[in-house]
Design an enzyme around this catalytic site. Structure first.
Site, mmCIF file in Angstrom:
data_model
loop_
_atom_site.group_PDB
_atom_site.id
_atom_site.type_symbol
_atom_site.label_atom_id
_atom_site.label_comp_id
_atom_site.label_asym_id
_atom_site.label_seq_id
_atom_site.Cartn_x
_atom_site.Cartn_y
_atom_site.Cartn_z
ATOM 1 N N ASN A 10 22.735 6.629 -7.014
ATOM 2 C CA ASN A 10 23.183 7.874 -6.586
ATOM 3 C C ASN A 10 24.158 8.171 -5.649
ATOM 4 O OD1 ASN A 10 23.090 10.662 -6.286
ATOM 5 N ND2 ASN A 10 20.896 10.935 -6.092
ATOM 6 N N CYS B 72 24.614 17.550 -4.972
ATOM 7 C CA CYS B 72 24.717 16.583 -6.143
ATOM 8 C C CYS B 72 25.533 17.562 -7.450
ATOM 9 C CB CYS B 72 23.648 15.796 -6.524
ATOM 10 S SG CYS B 72 22.937 14.906 -5.249
ATOM 11 N N HIS C 78 23.935 14.125 -13.905
ATOM 12 C CA HIS C 78 23.949 13.647 -12.349
ATOM 13 C C HIS C 78 23.236 12.136 -12.408
ATOM 14 C CE1 HIS C 78 23.644 12.643 -8.207
ATOM 15 N NE2 HIS C 78 22.308 13.115 -8.177
HETATM 16 N N1 ACO Z 1 10.225 -0.063 -2.847
HETATM 17 C C1 ACO Z 1 8.834 -0.457 -2.936
HETATM 18 N N2 ACO Z 1 7.745 0.336 -3.018
HETATM 19 C C2 ACO Z 1 8.263 1.856 -2.783
HETATM 20 C C3 ACO Z 1 9.311 2.087 -2.286
HETATM 21 C C4 ACO Z 1 10.773 1.239 -2.609
HETATM 22 N N3 ACO Z 1 11.909 1.487 -2.304
HETATM 23 N N4 ACO Z 1 9.520 3.596 -2.424
HETATM 24 C C5 ACO Z 1 8.242 3.899 -2.330
HETATM 25 N N5 ACO Z 1 7.433 2.773 -2.656
HETATM 26 C C6 ACO Z 1 5.911 2.830 -2.854
HETATM 27 C C7 ACO Z 1 5.442 4.048 -2.141
HETATM 28 O O1 ACO Z 1 5.049 3.637 -0.781
HETATM 29 C C8 ACO Z 1 3.905 4.173 -2.862
HETATM 30 O O2 ACO Z 1 3.121 3.295 -2.611
HETATM 31 P P1 ACO Z 1 1.591 3.610 -2.602
HETATM 32 O O3 ACO Z 1 1.054 4.020 -3.942
HETATM 33 O O4 ACO Z 1 1.143 2.357 -2.237
HETATM 34 O O5 ACO Z 1 1.641 4.697 -1.563
HETATM 35 C C9 ACO Z 1 4.602 3.713 -4.356
HETATM 36 O O6 ACO Z 1 5.815 3.129 -4.302
HETATM 37 C C10 ACO Z 1 4.786 5.233 -5.500
HETATM 38 O O7 ACO Z 1 5.592 6.086 -4.620
HETATM 39 P P2 ACO Z 1 6.103 7.437 -5.148
HETATM 40 O O8 ACO Z 1 6.786 8.019 -4.069
HETATM 41 O O9 ACO Z 1 4.906 8.256 -5.681
HETATM 42 O O10 ACO Z 1 6.946 6.943 -6.347
HETATM 43 P P3 ACO Z 1 7.547 7.584 -7.713
HETATM 44 O O11 ACO Z 1 7.260 7.076 -8.768
HETATM 45 O O12 ACO Z 1 7.306 9.124 -7.575
HETATM 46 O O13 ACO Z 1 9.393 7.375 -7.414
HETATM 47 C C11 ACO Z 1 10.991 8.216 -6.488
HETATM 48 C C12 ACO Z 1 9.707 7.789 -6.045
HETATM 49 C C13 ACO Z 1 11.869 7.260 -7.110
HETATM 50 C C14 ACO Z 1 11.678 8.776 -5.091
HETATM 51 C C15 ACO Z 1 10.812 9.602 -7.295
HETATM 52 O O14 ACO Z 1 9.749 10.541 -6.784
HETATM 53 C C16 ACO Z 1 12.328 10.225 -7.684
HETATM 54 O O15 ACO Z 1 13.381 9.836 -8.448
HETATM 55 N N6 ACO Z 1 12.247 11.503 -7.056
HETATM 56 C C17 ACO Z 1 13.630 12.399 -7.065
HETATM 57 C C18 ACO Z 1 14.664 11.697 -6.445
HETATM 58 C C19 ACO Z 1 16.135 12.339 -6.510
HETATM 59 O O16 ACO Z 1 16.224 12.458 -7.786
HETATM 60 N N7 ACO Z 1 16.825 12.380 -5.482
HETATM 61 C C20 ACO Z 1 18.124 12.835 -5.637
HETATM 62 C C21 ACO Z 1 18.163 14.120 -6.501
HETATM 63 S S1 ACO Z 1 19.346 15.162 -5.802
HETATM 64 C C22 ACO Z 1 20.467 14.349 -5.285
HETATM 65 O O17 ACO Z 1 20.892 13.309 -5.702
HETATM 66 C C23 ACO Z 1 20.746 14.524 -3.742
#
Ligand code: ACO
Length: 342
Positions: A299, A120, A269
């Site tokens: 994204n 990215c 980004h």
């Molecule tokens: N819908 C509903 N529930 C969901 C979803 C979804 N799409 N995805 C995860 N959950 C649930 C999980 O199962 C979990 O449930 P549980 O507590 O019962 O186990 C709960 O939501 C919390 O999950 P987490 O993974 O802890 O959620 P978090 O608040 O950390 O958010 C996320 C996850 C959005 C992926 C976050 O970690 C994030 O933004 N990370 C960076 C991602 C990123 O920026 N990636 C790309 C960067 S570089 C590039 O662009 C290639």
């Protein structure tokens, strides 16, 4: 002094827009979860007939039209000396480069063409790479820098924590070399002032296509449980991303002895609005200074920064002399930014 000035921007997204509500009909997720955890409301998704180079070509044509208004497109394309396509989702694995497909489709018969793999952060790296290629080549004056992706084709739709995050699209800019001799205009923008390019390969496993490369090639006769797809350690990437954004913004401002008040826009980004909010809070910079369009596109990886720049440009929110700071982070892991005077 030789300057490298962005003279045109363009973008392209596939027509099919898929809302969070539409996704939640097909998988176990909800509009409420996606919006509250990421700021995403919808994404554009390419149909089978559309590959990364198709989006890249459309964005490039739009940028050339902006840079050379009224000029026949064929003429504008012949004036391009360098094409850099930043992508993690090339049309073909390894070769040919997507940039060569774009070069041919545009009729850019005088251009060098290369792909750039920096996840990215690809557009941020691409702008500096293109400026470098223009700087060392006396006969080179114009580059096209494109970020283009079709990531929705490479997602595990059974993994809701990754698949809801991404969209398809492309953004492009025309970068012109303006030499001191031909630059008589006192008010001419200084263009690309400085870039910061960084990498931390210790996080290589945190955002990765595990299969298909030389480390783990597909084998004849093997049956795949899942198609080639992006794997992500969301928590690790989140922590890295906030730190990378802060470091990039602080380092570029410090190097130019600027305060953030001097910036018209920070164009981050667009991975997750919460990453941007956390960085803004840590840096003490108002959130309004960060341009976000993640709600509409999700994204789009290497395309996200040039897509955002084009939206700002076309909506009249960039003015001559404005200071813009782009800041990217992504697979590699990579991060960095560009400081640009518009
Ligand atoms: N819908 C509903 N529930 C969901 C979803 C979804 N799409 N995805 C995860 N959950 C649930 C999980 O199962 C979990 O449930 P549980 O507590 O019962 O186990 C709960 O939501 C919390 O999950 P987490 O993974 O802890 O959620 P978090 O608040 O950390 O958010 C996320 C996850 C959005 C992926 C976050 O970690 C994030 O933004 N990370 C960076 C991602 C990123 O920026 N990636 C790309 C960067 S570089 C590039 O662009 C290639």
């Amino acid at each position: 002094m030789t300057r490298f000035v962005i003279t045109g921007t363009g973008s392209s997204v596939p027509p099919r827009r898929v809302s969070n509500a539409a996704l939640s009909e097909k998988m176990d997720t909800s509009d409420e979860w996606i919006r509250s955890h990421t700021g995403i409301a919808a994404r554009h998704m390419a149909d089978e007939s559309c590959a990364t180079s198709d989006l890249a070509v459309e964005a490039a044509r739009a940028a050339l039209e902006k840079a050379s208004p009224g000029a026949p497109l064929a003429e504008a394309a012949r004036a391009v000396d360098v094409i850099v396509v930043a992508t993690a989702t090339p049309d073909y694995q390894g070769c040919p480069s997507t940039a060569c497909l774009v070069q041919h489709a545009l009729g850019a018969v005088n251009a060098a063409a290369l792909d750039l793999a920096a996840g990215c952060t690809g557009f941020v790296y691409g702008l500096e790479t293109a400026a470098g290629l223009l700087a060392v080549g006396p006969g080179r004056a114009r580059a096209l820098v494109i970020g283009a992706e079709t990531l929705t084709r490479f997602l595990d739709w059974g993994d809701r924590s990754v698949s809801v995050l991404f969209g398809d699209g492309a953004g492009a800019v025309v970068l012109d070399k303006v030499s001191a001799a031909e630059d008589g205009r006192a008010a001419s923008p200084r263009g690309l002032l400085r870039s910061l390019l960084r990498a931390d390969g210790s996080g290589a496993q945190d955002l990765i296509f595990r299969r298909g490369g030389s480390r783990a090639p597909f084998r004849a006769g093997e049956t795949l449980e899942k198609g080639m797809h992006l794997s992500m350690n969301g928590r690790a990437v989140y922590t890295f991303a906030v730190k990378a954004l802060c470091e990039t913004i602080e380092a570029l401002l410090a190097a130019e002895r600027l305060s953030h008040e001097r910036l018209a826009w920070i164009v981050p980004h667009q991975a997750n609005a919460r990453i941007v909010q956390a960085a803004a809070k840590r840096l003490g910079i108002p959130e309004e200074k960060f341009f976000l369009n993640i709600a509409d596109y999700a994204n789009t990886s290497a395309a996200s920064i040039p897509l955002a720049l084009d939206e700002l440009n076309r909506s009249g929110r960039l003015h001559p002399g404005d200071l813009i700071l782009s800041a990217g982070f992504g697979a590699g892991l990579t991060y960095g930014g560009n400081l640009i005077e518009w």
